[in-house]
Scaffold this active site. Structure first.
Site: not given
Ligand SMILES: [Zn+2]
Length: 468
Positions: A91, A154-155, A120, A89, A178
């Site tokens: 974001d 994703e967050e 991340d 991801h 991730d």
């Molecule tokens: Zn992540």
């Protein structure tokens, strides 16, 4: 001879190009931004820009790419009946305070790359992309199709990837770069139940004016505060020191007229590990239950004492269950609020292994608490997810990890959730190593460049082994 590929050397050759592309991606502030979201940029302009930038790299490098309505996209390689997915991801979580450098201007210091998203998930995601590029550059023979899939939310709510999966096929197997090595092949289910009371407080010597504790369902409440109107507030104040003596909480009480305010302090912890914390709210309810409350206030305090206090595995509620592989259910009563004449609400978040269901848990709450006048409801949760340790996906990934690092390779189950669960045969694989410092979601987020390069080599061999 593909057996003789020196994956680490191939990764090292690409280090400068990798860092240059990664820096460009890290410079994009891709925090979800609902205030500036449009049809064209459904979670805000930043995530869209980052998605487009990543897909542009795929175009530049000669891959087939697809942008699905700016929600998510993929970079594709190979051909065959089976489809492998690598899900990352672009974001990032908000920066928060406490940064020593600009979070969107990457800086390398002492071998560490500092920037929001370095660990991340832009750093590991770009490493996985370069792994795919390596396989293409080396022109290795493959028999399956692989899609490097890029999500934009994703967050928060996984809206982007869910939109993508409405029109694009779910990969047959794959991993998400991730989380952590060696592997996360199991994730507990996640269920949340809301217990609501009415607000009648009259009829006893004590009246509960207010009770508040907890910030989020997935955190153990560290602080709890109650305001009590009493015929003898001094007695409530005086008993507190004896109560907390020998317990893992501290408490203070202050009398003001006919009211006493009690503050209890325990210890915060992640809600998936309630035994690591001390729930201030249930201790406070336990203490107040010794006094003469009535009606809904009594129910609020009593059910907390009887069914939620000191019960991280849900035994008092009758929801306890243990699975040999996924471990025990954990239960965290994370948020409490009560206001006289308005009502009370308790939010209980549970992480559960295989062997029960969200529906069964909810039914048990109803049965156990049937003596009380309550409204029970539940949130939409997530089922447990597990890919068996003997699945070729898991054995292949662990073999590659062990071969390249010499480190112990074993299965792991967590209480959290990753994109791995989006595929029936999906896991999370790296890029944090067992000795990495976890700075995800924190100020001064960083990832060691060595770890990123090691993960690129691992990802390349792993993807190749799975699609050859
Ligand atoms: Zn992540």
């Amino acid at each position: 001879m593909t057996q003789n590929i020196d994956w680490k050397a191939e990764a090292a050759k690409r280090k400068d190009a990798y860092l240059e592309d990664l820096f460009d991606l890290l410079r994009i502030d891709s925090v979800r931004d609902d205030d500036n979201a449009t049809d064209e940029a459904p979670v805000g302009p930043g995530p869209k820009e980052a998605l487009e930038a990543f897909l542009a790299l795929g175009e530049r490098d000669g891959f087939t790419t697809k942008n699905v309505d700016n929600w998510a996209g993929h970079i594709e390689y190979g051909d065959g009946d089976e489809l492998m997915g690598v899900l990352a991801h672009v974001d990032v979580v908000p920066t928060g305070t406490g940064w020593e450098t600009d979070p969107f201007e990457p800086v390398i210091k002492d071998g560490r790359l500092y920037a929001r998203g370095s660990s991340d998930d832009k750093g590991p995601g770009m490493a996985a992309y370069y792994a795919l590029k390596m396989i293409k550059d080396l022109d290795l023979p493959v028999s399956k199709k692989v899609r490097f899939i890029i999500g934009t939310d994703e967050e928060s709510e996984w809206k982007g990837i869910k939109h993508y999966l409405k029109t694009e096929p779910e990969p047959d197997f794959g991993f998400s770069p991730d989380a952590s090595f060696p592997i996360i092949n199991g994730e507990k289910g996640n269920a949340t139940v809301f217990i609501e009371t009415k607000g009648a407080v009259d009829g006893g010597s004590e009246e509960l004016v207010q009770f508040e504790a907890g910030l989020r369902p997935n955190m153990v409440p560290q602080e709890a505060v109650a305001v009590v109107k009493s015929k003898n507030p001094e007695a409530i104040q005086a008993g507190l020191a004896d109560f907390v003596d020998g317990l893992p909480v501290s408490g203070v009480a202050a009398v003001d007229g006919d009211q006493v305010t009690i503050e209890m302090t325990g210890k915060a912890a992640h809600g998936s590990k309630p035994a690591s914390g001390v729930n201030a709210a249930t201790y406070l309810a336990r203490y107040l239950s010794d006094f003469d409350f009535a009606k809904d206030a009594k129910a609020f305090l009593e059910l907390t004492m009887l069914y939620l206090h000191d019960d991280p595995e849900g035994e008092k509620l009758g929801i306890a269950v243990t699975d040999a592989i996924m471990g025990e259910l954990t239960s965290n009563p994370g948020v409490f609020s009560f206001k006289a004449n308005e009502g009370g609400k308790i939010t209980v978040n549970m992480r559960y292994p295989q062997g029960t269901t969200e529906e069964a848990l909810f039914e048990t709450f109803k049965t156990k608490l049937s003596d009380y006048d309550l409204t029970l409801s539940k949130a939409n949760g997530k089922e447990p997810h597990y890919v068996p340790a003997n699945d070729p996906l898991v054995t292949t990934l662990l073999d590659v990890y062990h071969r390249q690092t010499g480190l112990e390779a074993h299965e792991m189950v967590i209480g959290g959730g990753t994109y791995g669960r989006l595929m029936k045969r999906g896991v999370a694989f790296g890029a944090m190593f067992p000795d990495s410092v976890d700075t995800m979601h924190q100020a001064n987020e960083f990832m060691a460049i060595d770890d990123l390069m090691k993960s690129m080599a691992i990802y390349a061999e792993a993807i190749y082994e799975l699609i050859k």
